[in-house]
Design an enzyme around this catalytic site. Structure first.
Site, PDB file in Angstrom:
ATOM      1  N   ARG A   1      27.117  73.046 -42.871  1.00 20.33           N
ATOM      2  CA  ARG A   1      28.038  73.447 -42.380  1.00 20.33           C
ATOM      3  C   ARG A   1      28.490  73.063 -40.873  1.00 20.33           C
ATOM      4  O   ARG A   1      29.771  73.390 -40.618  1.00 20.33           O
ATOM      5  CB  ARG A   1      28.147  74.934 -42.580  1.00 20.33           C
ATOM      6  CG  ARG A   1      28.354  75.509 -43.830  1.00 20.33           C
ATOM      7  CD  ARG A   1      28.254  76.921 -43.892  1.00 20.33           C
ATOM      8  NE  ARG A   1      27.085  77.662 -43.842  1.00 20.33           N
ATOM      9  CZ  ARG A   1      27.085  78.747 -43.505  1.00 20.33           C
ATOM     10  NH1 ARG A   1      28.249  79.538 -43.247  1.00 20.33           N
ATOM     11  NH2 ARG A   1      25.680  79.202 -43.076  1.00 20.33           N
TER      12      ARG A   1
ATOM     13  N   ARG B   1      27.347  59.108  -6.667  1.00 21.97           N
ATOM     14  CA  ARG B   1      26.631  58.869  -7.671  1.00 21.97           C
ATOM     15  C   ARG B   1      24.930  59.001  -7.158  1.00 21.97           C
ATOM     16  O   ARG B   1      24.746  59.184  -5.965  1.00 21.97           O
ATOM     17  CB  ARG B   1      26.633  57.363  -8.072  1.00 21.97           C
ATOM     18  CG  ARG B   1      28.027  57.275  -8.863  1.00 21.97           C
ATOM     19  CD  ARG B   1      28.552  55.701  -9.085  1.00 21.97           C
ATOM     20  NE  ARG B   1      27.820  55.212  -9.932  1.00 21.97           N
ATOM     21  CZ  ARG B   1      27.391  53.872  -9.695  1.00 21.97           C
ATOM     22  NH1 ARG B   1      28.303  53.053  -9.376  1.00 21.97           N
ATOM     23  NH2 ARG B   1      26.533  53.293 -10.594  1.00 21.97           N
TER      24      ARG B   1
END
Ligand code: UD1
Ligand code: CA
Length: 469
Positions: free
Chosen positions: A32, A345
């Protein structure tokens, strides 16, 4: 001293001596969910559902954790990468009782067992502890009260307590009207669970129901304890994307509450997401839509603006991160200002009192105290000293198409706008670089380096004009 002694003896009286073995059921397909990803690997707060269950299980200090997976379970083992879990394969999905039976060969006769579900990630440690306390001698079931009990097994009680659990598909209308349901979580002596090996499958789903143990125990004249969960919302499983999303919101709301209890100010408790762990100092403020991932440490007085995403970041005290900045695996020193729209970064270390402004990207850059990179720059693989001023549009050209090279910039350097520094190269202390230069050779300390084509002046030049109608 006396107090300590008394506490010790009370504790030892109630202490359970049997080793606890926890079985986590995770063989269900989860169709599901409509996902190619296995149900128990769906993410809640950035972690697989199963990882949440394993963490809760581990907090109970069991002798072993057994995880029942299907024949397609290799992907689960790989994702979890946890050598402390004993993996058990259930070849055919013949029901929850059959699943538990598969784990029994690895569980000693003298053990106390606890059965958890891999898709019920928020079950609370306190509820499980209560259940364990009630199940040293007999089977105990964790129940909950639901406004809408649809889909759950109903708890049938009589004067002596829990008598049976009837699955929805096997229940009549009267039984379906019951709002007390089975969370699915059960505990008890291993001898009780041993009976899973002989469960019948004569029910609506033709499955071996773990829940049948309740009636079997009662028929044998042994009582079964019922422990009600303190907060039913934490015991819900998730079978659909909607249920997963609901659990995510419940979990995030609880994390938000615990942050506020520690003094963190949230602009909106429903609009902050913590997908990992965080440490916070005093007077930390998070504006809306902040996402914190991995492990983040936020020092005193840190303020994070709207829409920022931080992943494994240490932010020292007094730092302000302005809206829409993205930081990953980096360190931001005290009293710095970052953003708006900055991207920092991995490997970047800002020493402190730095300014990193809009549309600046830093990667693997060590930046000394007080240095400023205020606008539109890329600084990568760079060691930069203190009090450097990097002009708008500065680029460290660190990549030659094959290799990365380092740029070294000394203290008190002034870099004019639109400068390209072609690495490897070094700029000495106190040097000045004229705007628009492209430099690939070292710049000596204290000098001015400028690289510009001489300007030409053309007198009487006529600018092109659009034809007039
Ligand atoms: C089960 C309970 C029900 C309870 C509900 C709570 C039974 C018979 N019913 O029903 O009383 O209210 O959970 O959510 O136990 N699993 C396996 N192997 C199997 C079948 C299931 O590992 O062969 C695992 C699933 O992956 C899942 C868990 O067991 O994690 C529960 O299975 P599921 O089919 O969802 O049981 P329910 O029908 O929801
Ligand atoms: Ca279920």
């Amino acid at each position: 001293m006396q107090y300590t002694m008394r506490w010790l003896s009370d504790a030892s009286k109630s202490m359970n001596t049997a080793a606890i073995h926890i079985v986590i059921l995770a063989a269900g397909k989860g169709s599901r969910m409509q996902s190619s990803r296995h149900k128990v690997l769906q993410l809640l707060a950035g972690q697989p559902l199963l990882a949440h269950v394993v963490a809760t299980a581990r907090s109970l200090h069991p002798a072993a954790i057994h995880c029942v997976i299907g024949t397609d379970g290799a992907v689960i083992r790989k994702a979890m990468d946890d050598s402390a879990i004993q993996w058990v394969e259930q070849r055919e999905k013949l029901g929850t009782g059959h699943a538990v039976a598969q784990a029994m060969p690895g569980i000693p006769e003298s053990a106390q067992m606890l059965v958890l579900y891999g898709d019920t990630p928020l079950c609370s440690r306190a509820d499980l502890q209560a259940l364990l306390q009630q199940s040293t001698e007999q089977l105990a079931v964790l129940g909950m009260e639901l406004d809408d009990p649809t889909g759950y097994g109903r708890l049938l009680c009589d004067g002596e307590g829990l008598r049976a659990i009837i699955e929805e598909k096997d229940a009549d209308d009267n039984e379906r009207a019951i709002h007390r349901v089975n969370t699915g979580i059960m505990a008890g002596p291993a001898t009780v669970f041993r009976q899973c090996e002989t469960l019948q499958r004569n029910n609506a789903q033709q499955e071996a129901y773990l829940t049948d143990l309740v009636a079997i125990e009662r028929q044998a004249g042994r009582p079964v304890n019922l422990v009600m969960a303190v907060d039913a919302s934490l015991c819900q499983g998730c079978n659909t994307p909607q249920e997963l999303q609901k659990l995510e919101r419940i979990f995030q709301q609880r994390q938000a509450e615990s942050l506020m209890a520690r003094g963190v100010r949230l602009a909106d408790a429903s609009r902050v997401d913590i997908r990992g762990s965080i440490e916070t100092g005093r007077d930390v403020e998070l504006d809306i839509n902040v996402i914190l991932q991995g492990h983040c440490r936020l020092g005193d007085g840190v303020r994070i603006g709207a829409g920022c995403v931080l992943n494994n970041v240490t932010v020292e005290s007094g730092v302000t991160i302005l809206p829409y900045s993205v930081l990953e695996n980096c360190h931001v020193g005290a009293e710095s200002t970052i953003g708006p729209f900055a991207r920092i970064r991995p490997g970047t270390q800002l020493a402190g009192h730095n300014k990193v402004g809009n549309f600046v990207e830093l990667k693997n850059a060590r930046v000394g105290q007080g240095s400023k990179i205020n606008h539109l720059s890329y600084v990568g693989d760079t060691h930069m000293g203190r009090q450097v001023n990097v002009g708008a549009g500065t680029i460290t050209c660190n990549y030659d198409g094959a290799n990365k090279h380092v740029t070294v910039i000394g203290d008190d350097v002034f870099i004019g706008s639109n400068t390209a520094l072609v690495a490897p190269m070094e700029v000495g202390d106190g040097a000045t670089i004229g705007a628009g230069s492209t430099l690939s050779k070292d710049v000596e300390a204290g000098t001015l380096a400028v690289e510009r084509a001489p300007a030409r002046t053309i007198r009487g030049w006529k600018r092109p004009r659009k034809p007039r109608h």
